[in-house]
Motif scaffolding. Structure first.
Motif, PDB file in Angstrom:
ATOM      1  N   MET A   1      14.507  -7.465  -8.165  1.00 49.35           N
ATOM      2  CA  MET A   1      14.124  -7.018  -6.824  1.00 49.35           C
ATOM      3  C   MET A   1      13.275  -5.752  -6.956  1.00 49.35           C
ATOM      4  O   MET A   1      13.673  -4.784  -7.599  1.00 49.35           O
ATOM      5  CB  MET A   1      15.368  -6.715  -5.988  1.00 49.35           C
ATOM      6  CG  MET A   1      15.076  -6.285  -4.572  1.00 49.35           C
ATOM      7  SD  MET A   1      14.386  -7.617  -3.545  1.00 49.35           S
ATOM      8  CE  MET A   1      15.836  -8.652  -3.361  1.00 49.35           C
ATOM      9  N   GLU A   2      12.106  -5.760  -6.362  1.00 54.20           N
ATOM     10  CA  GLU A   2      11.191  -4.629  -6.466  1.00 54.20           C
ATOM     11  C   GLU A   2      11.547  -3.557  -5.452  1.00 54.20           C
ATOM     12  O   GLU A   2      11.918  -3.861  -4.312  1.00 54.20           O
ATOM     13  CB  GLU A   2       9.755  -5.109  -6.234  1.00 54.20           C
ATOM     14  CG  GLU A   2       8.701  -4.039  -6.491  1.00 54.20           C
ATOM     15  CD  GLU A   2       7.280  -4.602  -6.327  1.00 54.20           C
ATOM     16  OE1 GLU A   2       6.333  -3.828  -6.491  1.00 54.20           O
ATOM     17  OE2 GLU A   2       7.157  -5.801  -6.041  1.00 54.20           O
ATOM     18  N   PHE A   3      11.438  -2.294  -5.878  1.00 53.30           N
ATOM     19  CA  PHE A   3      11.699  -1.185  -4.969  1.00 53.30           C
ATOM     20  C   PHE A   3      10.654  -1.160  -3.856  1.00 53.30           C
ATOM     21  O   PHE A   3       9.508  -1.590  -4.036  1.00 53.30           O
ATOM     22  CB  PHE A   3      11.653   0.159  -5.702  1.00 53.30           C
ATOM     23  CG  PHE A   3      12.843   0.436  -6.582  1.00 53.30           C
ATOM     24  CD1 PHE A   3      13.888  -0.463  -6.690  1.00 53.30           C
ATOM     25  CD2 PHE A   3      12.918   1.617  -7.307  1.00 53.30           C
ATOM     26  CE1 PHE A   3      14.978  -0.211  -7.493  1.00 53.30           C
ATOM     27  CE2 PHE A   3      13.998   1.885  -8.129  1.00 53.30           C
ATOM     28  CZ  PHE A   3      15.030   0.971  -8.212  1.00 53.30           C
ATOM     29  N   SER A   4      11.044  -0.625  -2.705  1.00 51.33           N
ATOM     30  CA  SER A   4      10.106  -0.468  -1.594  1.00 51.33           C
ATOM     31  C   SER A   4       9.052   0.577  -1.944  1.00 51.33           C
ATOM     32  O   SER A   4       9.263   1.444  -2.808  1.00 51.33           O
ATOM     33  CB  SER A   4      10.851  -0.031  -0.337  1.00 51.33           C
ATOM     34  OG  SER A   4      11.340   1.291  -0.478  1.00 51.33           O
ATOM     35  N   ASN A   5       7.922   0.508  -1.255  1.00 49.16           N
ATOM     36  CA  ASN A   5       6.879   1.521  -1.449  1.00 49.16           C
ATOM     37  C   ASN A   5       7.405   2.904  -1.104  1.00 49.16           C
ATOM     38  O   ASN A   5       6.980   3.914  -1.687  1.00 49.16           O
ATOM     39  CB  ASN A   5       5.661   1.183  -0.590  1.00 49.16           C
ATOM     40  CG  ASN A   5       4.921  -0.038  -1.104  1.00 49.16           C
ATOM     41  OD1 ASN A   5       5.001  -0.370  -2.293  1.00 49.16           O
ATOM     42  ND2 ASN A   5       4.212  -0.715  -0.218  1.00 49.16           N
ATOM     43  N   ARG A   6       8.348   2.965  -0.151  1.00 47.81           N
ATOM     44  CA  ARG A   6       8.916   4.257   0.235  1.00 47.81           C
ATOM     45  C   ARG A   6       9.659   4.887  -0.948  1.00 47.81           C
ATOM     46  O   ARG A   6       9.532   6.080  -1.228  1.00 47.81           O
ATOM     47  CB  ARG A   6       9.855   4.063   1.422  1.00 47.81           C
ATOM     48  CG  ARG A   6      10.478   5.346   1.946  1.00 47.81           C
ATOM     49  CD  ARG A   6      11.189   5.142   3.270  1.00 47.81           C
ATOM     50  NE  ARG A   6      10.232   5.086   4.368  1.00 47.81           N
ATOM     51  CZ  ARG A   6       9.908   3.993   5.027  1.00 47.81           C
ATOM     52  NH1 ARG A   6      10.461   2.836   4.704  1.00 47.81           N
ATOM     53  NH2 ARG A   6       9.047   4.031   6.016  1.00 47.81           N
ATOM     54  N   LEU A   7      10.434   4.079  -1.671  1.00 44.51           N
ATOM     55  CA  LEU A   7      11.142   4.609  -2.836  1.00 44.51           C
ATOM     56  C   LEU A   7      10.186   4.918  -3.977  1.00 44.51           C
ATOM     57  O   LEU A   7      10.357   5.918  -4.688  1.00 44.51           O
ATOM     58  CB  LEU A   7      12.206   3.620  -3.314  1.00 44.51           C
ATOM     59  CG  LEU A   7      13.488   3.521  -2.487  1.00 44.51           C
ATOM     60  CD1 LEU A   7      14.487   2.614  -3.178  1.00 44.51           C
ATOM     61  CD2 LEU A   7      14.110   4.897  -2.266  1.00 44.51           C
ATOM     62  N   LYS A   8       9.185   4.088  -4.143  1.00 40.62           N
ATOM     63  CA  LYS A   8       8.208   4.335  -5.204  1.00 40.62           C
ATOM     64  C   LYS A   8       7.456   5.646  -4.976  1.00 40.62           C
ATOM     65  O   LYS A   8       6.985   6.271  -5.926  1.00 40.62           O
ATOM     66  CB  LYS A   8       7.212   3.177  -5.283  1.00 40.62           C
ATOM     67  CG  LYS A   8       7.791   1.872  -5.799  1.00 40.62           C
ATOM     68  CD  LYS A   8       6.723   0.782  -5.791  1.00 40.62           C
ATOM     69  CE  LYS A   8       7.265  -0.549  -6.231  1.00 40.62           C
ATOM     70  NZ  LYS A   8       6.231  -1.624  -6.173  1.00 40.62           N
ATOM     71  N   GLY A   9       7.329   6.043  -3.722  1.00 46.78           N
ATOM     72  CA  GLY A   9       6.575   7.254  -3.402  1.00 46.78           C
ATOM     73  C   GLY A   9       7.370   8.535  -3.494  1.00 46.78           C
ATOM     74  O   GLY A   9       6.825   9.628  -3.273  1.00 46.78           O
ATOM     75  N   LEU A  10       8.665   8.442  -3.832  1.00 45.42           N
ATOM     76  CA  LEU A  10       9.483   9.650  -3.918  1.00 45.42           C
ATOM     77  C   LEU A  10       9.110  10.474  -5.148  1.00 45.42           C
ATOM     78  O   LEU A  10       8.769   9.914  -6.192  1.00 45.42           O
ATOM     79  CB  LEU A  10      10.962   9.288  -3.977  1.00 45.42           C
ATOM     80  CG  LEU A  10      11.577   8.753  -2.691  1.00 45.42           C
ATOM     81  CD1 LEU A  10      13.015   8.318  -2.930  1.00 45.42           C
ATOM     82  CD2 LEU A  10      11.530   9.803  -1.588  1.00 45.42           C
ATOM     83  N   PRO A  11       9.185  11.796  -5.048  1.00 42.67           N
ATOM     84  CA  PRO A  11       8.865  12.641  -6.215  1.00 42.67           C
ATOM     85  C   PRO A  11       9.939  12.530  -7.285  1.00 42.67           C
ATOM     86  O   PRO A  11      11.090  12.174  -6.998  1.00 42.67           O
ATOM     87  CB  PRO A  11       8.828  14.056  -5.618  1.00 42.67           C
ATOM     88  CG  PRO A  11       9.742  13.986  -4.435  1.00 42.67           C
ATOM     89  CD  PRO A  11       9.565  12.600  -3.872  1.00 42.67           C
TER      90      PRO A  11
END
Length: 389
Positions: free
Chosen positions: A1-11
């Motif tokens: 399952m791929e992470f959401s773009n929101r999680l990918k954008g976290l620092p």
């Protein structure tokens, strides 16, 4: 399952990297003096623990808490602000209960900002402010905190474009990581800025109890008109050594408080009622334990500064918080100096660049070990012969 773009954008979590380095050193059997942490080392006062124990035995506390927190804790927060800062608060409309103030700081952009809107953040500043930026998909610009301005943002240097577009502005005094404090005049200027540019002010008052040399830190809400433009977040983590309890509150502007409460209505069913009762006891009872804690930190600060100056390290004493912000010697960056101290002296510190680009050239030291260990840490550094005598 791929992470959401929101999680990918976290620092990246700055402190996680620091912990990994220190943990690896411990695993090698090294006697590391950890001055890089921000975790209080003293126990929660006994009367607060007792209040939790007694409350937890009551079956009524085993039920769901009211969604927006107990009346007891909200009233205690309002009474605390009246007693400590002479600020009047409506406990039902001007107080929001939080699972620790980190949650409030991260969720505020979700509650008050739309995609692409602008948030103004201090630099250097608490790294987790950026978590709210990533989760809410908003933009941010930084306000440099420079030594020559006593680590306060210079509002006159901010561009009119940023001021006109900004939706929220974060502040934090006493400051993490610099240890600087703010005056009432500065907060009055901040209120005026918020009024003129329709910017919501968010003051992170995590170290509100910890001021040195007889100077009590100022609450943002003490400034006239502060409740018209902003809120303040207060945690029990530092004042009462309740970091693991995860309890705090936001106070101030009714609309901003309602936004927090509405978002939390959909995320939480508030904190375990027994913890809320213990928090109310902490805020309401005698504050001698807080006075003793501040005296402990001030003694540690004095030891640190005296030892640094003894070995030729030109440093300034912090005015508040339980951190010291120390310049790195020539020939090092913040990160190379932190790594050097860990490798050569078994002393862990936090590199200043982890708090923002304007943190470069500094390290942060926590006053969270015994005075003797502070002395030993500086003695170890002395043996590296990097400071002129």
């Amino acid at each position: 399952m791929e992470f959401s773009n929101r999680l990918k954008g976290l620092p990246a979590q700055f402190f996680a990297t620091l912990v990994q380095k220190v943990t690896a050193a411990y695993a090698e059997g090294r006697d590391v003096i950890n001055l890089g942490q921000g975790n209080p080392d003293q126990p929660t006062p006994a009367h607060i623990v007792k209040a939790l124990q007694q409350s937890a035995q009551e079956p009524i506390t085993h039920k769901y808490s009211p969604f927006r927190g107990t009346t007891e804790l909200k009233q205690a927060a309002a009474d605390f602000y009246k007693k400590e800062y002479n600020v009047d608060l409506d406990p039902e409309t001007e107080v929001a209960i939080l699972f620790g103030t980190k949650i409030g700081l991260v969720e505020l952009p979700l509650a008050l900002m739309n995609d692409g809107e602008l948030l103004l953040l201090p630099d250097p500043g608490y790294p987790d402010y950026l978590s709210g930026v990533g989760l809410a998909n908003v933009r941010h610009e930084t306000m440099p905190l420079l030594r020559e301005n006593n680590f306060l943002p210079d509002y006159d240097s901010l561009s009119s474009s940023h001021l006109d577009k900004a939706k929220l502005l974060y502040l934090n005094y006493p400051n993490n990581p610099t240890g600087a404090t703010a005056s009432k005049a500065f907060f009055e200027k901040t209120v005026k800025l918020g009024e003129e540019h329709s910017i919501g002010i968010v003051h992170d008052f995590a170290y509100g109890a910890i001021g040195f040399d007889g100077n009590k830190p100022i609450s943002f809400l003490e400034a006239e008109g502060a409740k018209d433009v902003g809120i303040e977040l207060y945690t029990l983590s530092k004042t009462y050594n309740m970091a693991g309890w995860r309890v705090g509150f936001a106070v101030g502007n009714k609309e901003m408080i309602e936004a927090i409460n509405l978002l939390q209505d959909h995320l939480f069913v508030s904190i375990f009622p027994a913890v809320q009762h213990a928090a109310a006891v902490a805020l309401s009872d005698d504050q001698a334990c807080v006075e003793a804690l501040v005296a402990l930190y001030e003694g540690r600060r004095n030891t640190l500064i005296a030892e640094c100056q003894r070995i030729g390290w030109e440093v300034e004493a912090p005015k508040g918080s339980f951190f010291a912000w120390l310049p790195v010697p020539d020939g090092f960056t913040s990160e190379t100096f932190a790594d050097f101290l860990l490798e050569k002296a078994d002393v862990a510190v936090a590199a200043g660049n982890g708090f923002g680009s304007f943190g470069e050239g500094y390290i942060r030291i926590g006053l969270l070990v015994e005075e003797q260990r502070i002395k030993e840490a500086i003695q170890r550094i002395e043996k590296l012969n990097i400071f002129p005598k």
